[in-house]
Structure formats: structure tokens, C-alpha cells
Scaffold this motif. Structure first.
Motif, PDB file in Angstrom:
ATOM      1  N   ASP A  29      30.850  17.096  11.919  1.00 19.26           N
ATOM      2  CA  ASP A  29      29.759  16.637  12.782  1.00 19.26           C
ATOM      3  C   ASP A  29      28.843  15.720  11.981  1.00 19.26           C
ATOM      4  N   THR A  63      26.307  14.107  12.800  1.00 15.83           N
ATOM      5  CA  THR A  63      24.873  14.142  13.101  1.00 15.83           C
ATOM      6  C   THR A  63      24.175  15.215  12.265  1.00 15.83           C
ATOM      7  N   SER A  64      24.943  15.974  11.461  1.00  9.17           N
ATOM      8  CA  SER A  64      24.358  17.012  10.593  1.00  9.17           C
ATOM      9  C   SER A  64      24.366  16.525   9.144  1.00  9.17           C
ATOM     10  N   ASP A  65      23.920  17.365   8.217  1.00  8.76           N
ATOM     11  CA  ASP A  65      23.790  17.000   6.807  1.00  8.76           C
ATOM     12  C   ASP A  65      25.167  16.878   6.159  1.00  8.76           C
TER      13      ASP A  65
END
Length: 332
Positions: free
Chosen positions: A308, A310-312
Motif C-alpha cells: 500500500d 499510501t502508507s509508510d
């Protein structure tokens, strides 16, 4: 540049919303919409604008978003890529509704107000294999026992085949399945059913279905499923990918990171001119299909990871490597 009469539909702190009830003085950019359903159908919103102005408007919206949301201002802005104005859209979700009082089935997009389906007979923007057959869909569903419980048809058009995914809320009768197979044979469709979530999608015709699109310039064939994401405008995509490869300035020695790689739309063409390409995509099903597609094309210098984006990303092994180039193609 117009003078209009309008009616407020919403008043907000920073902006108001309204619709035009009468154009008193028209802009030179206002044109007659090319689709007879434009006034009621919410599938399109800009046909009253000249095509060149539409493109300018969309480019300005993107640049404004980059500047105000992303705090980024491009150093160089290329001229927009253009393609056919009509019959270009290869991916869509069509709503379905049986209107009992009229004993009629509606198939298409929602009305501009967004609550009901628009009563349309064709769609000039959709690929003709679907856009010119909406009345055939309506006639088909009207014959079905399940006409009350089919809410949606998903459409995916490849280079040589068109797939339909019929969502149904109740099990289909033998008669209905036979009607769907007969329809698929008559109109050369690949027919899928979806009784529940995405994992329940299955093909009922033909026996060995398959969708793909090609990048002729790179001798590459990208396979995809009827619910996979892919670029809806194939002519633009065939211009966009070579431009990206050109801008990356590859000579066969670079290691490239392709973020939001999807099915490998950019990854596979890049791989022909790079030493190694790492593709990262959030959808694990698409990552699996990207790996299969690379092997099918004889491409062995690509690796794919599901993550993902959109995460770190800092702790991911692929992020700790060094790259010579990055291609970034996030969803809008």
C-alpha cells in the motif's frame, strides 16, 4: 466569459454551487453537445465545451491540485496528448434498473442529479461494442427472471474482445444463464457473473476467456481480467508509454522503480531498455497477474511487490535499494 441566469443548489463557506437555467450570452467555447442524452445523463459533464477547451480545463485542474494540495510546481509542462473524442472509453460500470410501471429496463449512467438512472439508448463515449448496444442489453434483461435483482454490468474492452460482468443479487435460473450465454455468442462478448464480492466473478462463456491490450512499439502484450484497472483510453496509452520511456533516458544500464505499476503497463516496456525494473502495486491480484504477464512476454528483469503506497514505505526492502530512475503514476 458568459452571462447566465443560474439557481443556487448549495451555499458553502468557501464556494457556492448552482446550475445554469439560461445562457444569456454564450462563450465562443460553448458548442452543441455531440450526444443526444447529454442534458440528462451524468456520464459526461463537459460536452458543451469545445474539445480543446476541455483539455485545457482538465490540465489546469491537475496543475492546480499539484500546486495547492501537493505543493509542487512542474518545471516543464508538455503539450497535452490527444486522441479520439468519441468511442474511446474501454472501462465502465453501467447501472441497471427495471421500471415496473413502464415494464422497461434502463441500462447506463445516473442522471445529472445522481439519484436515478438516465433513460438513454446509446453512449457515444463508450467503445462501440457496448455503447451502441445499450438497447440490446435492455431487451435482454427484460426477458430475464432476475430483471429486478441485476444492479450493475461492468464492462472491460480489450484489443480483440469485450467482457461483461453481470452482478446479480439472487441466484440466476437456468433460463437466465442460457439467455446470457446466447447473448454473448450473438454479440461476441465474454460473459462473466458476479453473485457476491469480487472473488466470486466467474466466466460462463467462452470456455477459455482472455483480455489483453498491446504495445506494438515494444512488442508487448498485457493480459488483464475484467475487473482489473487499466487505462481506459488505448490510443492515449499507446502515446503515453513511449513518451515515459523516452523521458527516462534509458540505455540498458539503469535500475528503475515503477510505483503504482498495476499490471505492468509501463514496467514491461521500460524493462526492454533497463537493466532491472522493480514494480510496486497495492493490489496483490494485479501483482500476481503482472508477474504472469512478464513471464508470458519473456521478460526476466522485472520484480514485483504488493504494498500500500499510501502508507509508510521506509522499512520496505525494495525502498532501501538504490535506483537510477523512478516512474510515478498514482491514481488520480
Amino acid at each position: 466569459g458568459e452571462k447566465v441566469l443560474f439557481k443556487y443548489t448549495a451555499i458553502n463557506r468557501k464556494f457556492d454551487e448552482a446550475y445554469v437555467s439560461e445562457v444569456l450570452e454564450a462563450s465562443e467555447d460553448r458548442v452543441e453537445p455531440g450526444c443526444p442524452h447529454f442534458q440528462i445523463c451524468g456520464g459526461c459533464s463537459m460536452q458543451h465545451l469545445a474539445v480543446e477547451t476541455q483539455i485545457h480545463h482538465k490540465q489546469k485542474a491537475m496543475l492546480d491540485a499539484l500546486e495547492h494540495i501537493g505543493k509542487v510546481k512542474p518545471d516543464v509542462i508538455f503539450d497535452p496528448m490527444t486522441g479520439d473524442q468519441w468511442a474511446y472509453r474501454r472501462k465502465a460500470r453501467l447501472g441497471v434498473r427495471h421500471v415496473r410501471k413502464k415494464n422497461k429496463v434502463l441500462v447506463g449512467f445516473r442522471e445529472r442529479a445522481g439519484r436515478f438512472l438516465a433513460d438513454i439508448e446509446s453512449c457515444k463515449v463508450l467503445h462501440p461494442s457496448v455503447g451502441e448496444k445499450l438497447t440490446d442489453f435492455q431487451d435482454l434483461i427484460l426477458q430475464m427472471d432476475a430483471k429486478e435483482t441485476i444492479p450493475q454490468i461492468e464492462v472491460a474492452v480489450g484489443d480483440e474482445a469485450t467482457a461483461l460482468v453481470f452482478r446479480h443479487l439472487e441466484p440466476l435460473s437456468g433460463k437466465d444463464q442460457a439467455l446470457l450465454v446466447e447473448f454473448a455468442k450473438a454479440h461476441d462478448f465474454q460473459m462473466y457473473l458476479q453473485p457476491k464480492g469480487p472473488t466470486t466473478v466467474h466466466c460462463i462463456w467462452p470456455e477459455n476467456p482472455g483480455l489483453f491490450y498491446e504495445h506494438p512499439e515494444f512488442n508487448t502484450k498485457v493480459a488483464f481480467g475484467p475487473q482489473d484497472f487499466f487505462q481506459v483510453n488505448s490510443s492515449i496509452n499507446r502515446k503515453m508509454v513511449p513518451r515515459a520511456v523516452e523521458l527516462l533516458e534509458l540505455d540498458g544500464t539503469q535500475k528503475v522503480l515503477d510505483l503504482f505499476c498495476g499490471l505492468g503497463n509501463f514496467t514491461l516496456p521500460i524493462a526492454q531498455n533497463a537493466a532491472e525494473v522493480i514494480g510496486v502495486e497495492g493490489d496483490s491480484v494485479m501483482v500476481r497477474r503482472a508477474k504472469e504477464t512478464a513471464l508470458a512476454n519473456g521478460v526476466e528483469n522485472t520484480s514485483y511487490f504488493a504494498f500500500d503506497l499510501t502508507s509508510d514505505v521506509k522499512q520496505e526492502a525494495w525502498m532501501k535499494q538504490k535506483y537510477d530512475r523512478i516512474l510515478l503514476d498514482p491514481p488520480r
